[in-house]
Design a protein around this motif. Structure first.
Motif, PDB file in Angstrom:
ATOM      1  N   THR A 157      16.658   1.454  33.428  1.00 25.01           N
ATOM      2  CA  THR A 157      17.314   0.872  32.533  1.00 25.01           C
ATOM      3  C   THR A 157      18.395   1.818  32.056  1.00 25.01           C
ATOM      4  O   THR A 157      19.621   1.165  31.438  1.00 25.01           O
ATOM      5  CB  THR A 157      15.823   0.756  31.736  1.00 25.01           C
ATOM      6  N   VAL A 158      18.267   2.640  32.578  1.00 24.33           N
ATOM      7  CA  VAL A 158      19.572   3.551  31.907  1.00 24.33           C
ATOM      8  C   VAL A 158      20.771   3.904  32.720  1.00 24.33           C
ATOM      9  O   VAL A 158      22.216   3.600  31.763  1.00 24.33           O
ATOM     10  CB  VAL A 158      18.677   5.577  32.201  1.00 24.33           C
ATOM     11  N   LEU A 159      20.887   3.436  33.566  1.00 18.76           N
ATOM     12  CA  LEU A 159      21.670   3.715  34.242  1.00 18.76           C
ATOM     13  C   LEU A 159      22.942   1.970  34.297  1.00 18.76           C
ATOM     14  O   LEU A 159      23.990   1.794  34.304  1.00 18.76           O
ATOM     15  CB  LEU A 159      21.937   3.354  36.240  1.00 18.76           C
ATOM     16  N   LEU A 332      18.917   9.660  21.298  1.00 15.39           N
ATOM     17  CA  LEU A 332      17.866  10.423  20.275  1.00 15.39           C
ATOM     18  C   LEU A 332      17.916   9.231  18.842  1.00 15.39           C
ATOM     19  O   LEU A 332      17.485   9.684  18.214  1.00 15.39           O
ATOM     20  CB  LEU A 332      18.551  11.731  20.340  1.00 15.39           C
ATOM     21  N   GLY A 333      19.003   8.737  18.288  1.00 13.32           N
ATOM     22  CA  GLY A 333      18.949   8.264  16.938  1.00 13.32           C
ATOM     23  C   GLY A 333      18.124   6.941  17.524  1.00 13.32           C
ATOM     24  O   GLY A 333      17.278   6.399  16.388  1.00 13.32           O
ATOM     25  N   SER A 334      18.819   6.182  18.183  1.00 16.74           N
ATOM     26  CA  SER A 334      17.975   4.861  18.384  1.00 16.74           C
ATOM     27  C   SER A 334      16.798   4.495  18.912  1.00 16.74           C
ATOM     28  O   SER A 334      16.310   4.017  18.927  1.00 16.74           O
ATOM     29  CB  SER A 334      19.320   4.008  19.297  1.00 16.74           C
ATOM     30  N   LYS A 335      16.470   5.793  20.162  1.00 14.19           N
ATOM     31  CA  LYS A 335      14.860   5.213  21.344  1.00 14.19           C
ATOM     32  C   LYS A 335      14.274   6.834  20.860  1.00 14.19           C
ATOM     33  O   LYS A 335      14.091   7.091  21.806  1.00 14.19           O
ATOM     34  CB  LYS A 335      15.605   4.624  22.394  1.00 14.19           C
ATOM     35  N   GLY A 336      13.905   7.484  19.627  1.00 16.58           N
ATOM     36  CA  GLY A 336      13.413   8.783  19.753  1.00 16.58           C
ATOM     37  C   GLY A 336      11.792   8.290  20.321  1.00 16.58           C
ATOM     38  O   GLY A 336      11.630   9.422  20.845  1.00 16.58           O
ATOM     39  N   GLY A 337      11.176   7.115  20.164  1.00 16.86           N
ATOM     40  CA  GLY A 337      10.121   7.502  20.436  1.00 16.86           C
ATOM     41  C   GLY A 337       9.951   7.320  22.298  1.00 16.86           C
ATOM     42  O   GLY A 337       8.964   6.826  22.517  1.00 16.86           O
ATOM     43  N   GLU A 338      11.866   6.767  22.506  1.00 19.97           N
ATOM     44  CA  GLU A 338      10.785   6.113  24.075  1.00 19.97           C
ATOM     45  C   GLU A 338      11.687   7.593  24.868  1.00 19.97           C
ATOM     46  O   GLU A 338      12.107   7.259  25.261  1.00 19.97           O
ATOM     47  CB  GLU A 338      12.121   4.894  24.585  1.00 19.97           C
ATOM     48  N   TRP A 339      10.675   8.207  24.831  1.00 19.72           N
ATOM     49  CA  TRP A 339      10.855   9.276  25.924  1.00 19.72           C
ATOM     50  C   TRP A 339      11.080   9.065  27.185  1.00 19.72           C
ATOM     51  O   TRP A 339      11.727  10.264  27.533  1.00 19.72           O
ATOM     52  CB  TRP A 339       9.251  10.667  25.770  1.00 19.72           C
ATOM     53  N   GLU A 340      10.497   8.039  27.706  1.00 25.17           N
ATOM     54  CA  GLU A 340      10.730   7.579  29.275  1.00 25.17           C
ATOM     55  C   GLU A 340      12.207   7.463  29.738  1.00 25.17           C
ATOM     56  O   GLU A 340      12.705   7.741  30.398  1.00 25.17           O
ATOM     57  CB  GLU A 340      10.102   6.689  29.805  1.00 25.17           C
ATOM     58  N   ILE A 341      12.824   7.086  28.184  1.00 24.92           N
ATOM     59  CA  ILE A 341      14.033   6.086  28.708  1.00 24.92           C
ATOM     60  C   ILE A 341      14.880   7.703  28.315  1.00 24.92           C
ATOM     61  O   ILE A 341      16.151   8.195  28.646  1.00 24.92           O
ATOM     62  CB  ILE A 341      14.882   5.151  27.491  1.00 24.92           C
ATOM     63  N   LEU A 342      14.722   8.730  27.458  1.00 24.07           N
ATOM     64  CA  LEU A 342      15.186   9.720  27.206  1.00 24.07           C
ATOM     65  C   LEU A 342      15.483  10.980  27.987  1.00 24.07           C
ATOM     66  O   LEU A 342      15.951  11.908  28.620  1.00 24.07           O
ATOM     67  CB  LEU A 342      14.554  10.840  25.892  1.00 24.07           C
TER      68      LEU A 342
END
Length: 376
Positions: A157-159, A332-342
């Protein structure tokens, strides 16, 4: 002093070990978290990644119109675990939010005229004498133990979906030239300040040392105005020149101290043999200065790679030029709750600096300390 005292030597060693542990544990936690799925990373810490995770979920049975008649009773059956959440082992269940763990798997819970049973594998059975009515199913409160789940979907997802891959290339485009250019310029300047006689050399060296304490924030607006006036604002060339200007004082200072500490006999013998300053610099000084060059390269690479302020000022937030630190700020602003993505994004951003540091760390201390006792 520490070498002559066993107690002080042990204190130094223990302090080093403590610092290494303090830096290693968060990095290991970040790596482990980046391979965990969303449910488990939000309900348990990374240190429990190898143990079964306990999770509380609220499931809803099938709708009343799914009931079938069997032996004079109306039966609704199903499983509290759907395919997206994955299978687990039920350890307790309940039919009320006040007592979500009131019953063990296999027990019969009564709610009105309905008898509800949930098995350890998640299969539930609701039996009632009257035909169920309504549009929604019965709420079931379930506590389950789930095996560790690992996934590479976070990195996929990240890449490929979050723009990190593009930002990674942008950061490399900024970092590599911004590391090489100041090293090339500083090497020439350091040799001149160390071994060439010319008027104002001491004053020029004092200016270089003074520039080390000038905050770069003071120069951002004037430098940006200069870049805009000559047409290199918001371009890679502009940020390369900015990082070069900010890194040159430290580079010249480190390299000058190192080059000045080289044996004078080697330089004088080369001059007696008729070598020019350029030949001496290219064939003698540069090969001997590799530790100092590598130590500054580590500093400059890490500084530019982790930079956000200079990149924001000289590149902006253009999607095609957004660097890794800027992309992580947006996540961090748009996906603050998706810790796995961060977690996956953060580890992608630190993987390259870690690799560079461990590849060149043996030159770091040698390059910094060389020339600190003997100077030209």
């Amino acid at each position: 002093m520490a070498g002559r005292s066993p107690a002080l030597a042990w204190a130094v060693h223990l302090s080093v070990v403590l610092l290494v542990v303090l830096w290693t544990i968060p990095t290991a936690g970040l790596l482990i978290s980046s391979f965990r799925d969303r449910d488990q990373i939000s309900t348990s810490g990374w240190w429990t990644a190898l143990a079964p995770a306990e999770r509380n979920l609220v499931a809803r049975s099938k709708a009343p119109d799914a009931a079938r008649q069997e032996g004079g009773e109306w039966i609704i059956e199903g499983n509290v675990f759907d395919e997206e959440e994955g299978a687990g082992t039920v350890t307790a269940f309940g039919v009320s939010s006040r007592s979500p763990t009131a019953f063990a798997p296999g027990d019969v819970a009564e709610r009105g005229d309905a008898r509800i049973t949930v098995q350890a594998d998640g299969q539930y059975r609701i039996a009632s004498e009257q035909q169920p009515e309504g549009r929604r199913g019965t709420r079931l409160f379930v506590t389950s133990k789930e095996p560790p789940r690992w996934t590479v979907e976070n990195y996929r997802t990240v890449l490929f979906s979050e723009g990190i891959g593009r930002s990674f290339l942008n950061t490399m485009t900024v970092t590599i030239p911004a590391t090489v250019i100041p090293i090339l310029i500083a090497a020439f300047a350091a040799y001149a300040l160390a071994w060439m006689e010319f008027p104002g050399r001491a004053l020029l060296l004092a200016v270089v040392v003074g520039l080390l304490v000038v905050p770069l924030q003071m120069t951002l607006i004037p430098l940006l105005r200069l870049h805009n006036s000559i047409g290199i604002g918001k371009a890679y060339l502009g940020i390369w020149m900015a990082h070069t200007a900010f890194g040159l004082p430290l580079a010249i200072y480190l390299l000058r101290n190192y080059i000045a500490g080289l044996p004078r006999e080697i330089i004088e013998s080369a001059r007696v043999d008729g070598a020019t300053d350029f030949q001496i610099f290219l064939r003698i000084v540069l090969p001997l200065s590799y530790p100092a060059l590598a130590s500054f390269a580590i500093f400059q690479f890490l500084w530019v790679w982790n930079d956000l302020l200079v990149a924001t000022v000289f590149l902006g937030n253009n999607e095609d030029q957004l660097v890794m630190t800027g992309r992580l700020r947006e996540l961090l602003g748009s996906k603050g709750g998706e810790w796995e993505i961060l977690a996956a994004s953060a580890f992608v951003s630190i993987a390259v600096p870690i690799a560079v540091f461990f590849a060149m760390q043996k030159y770091l201390v040698r390059g910094l300390l060389a020339g600190s006792v003997k100077g030209g």
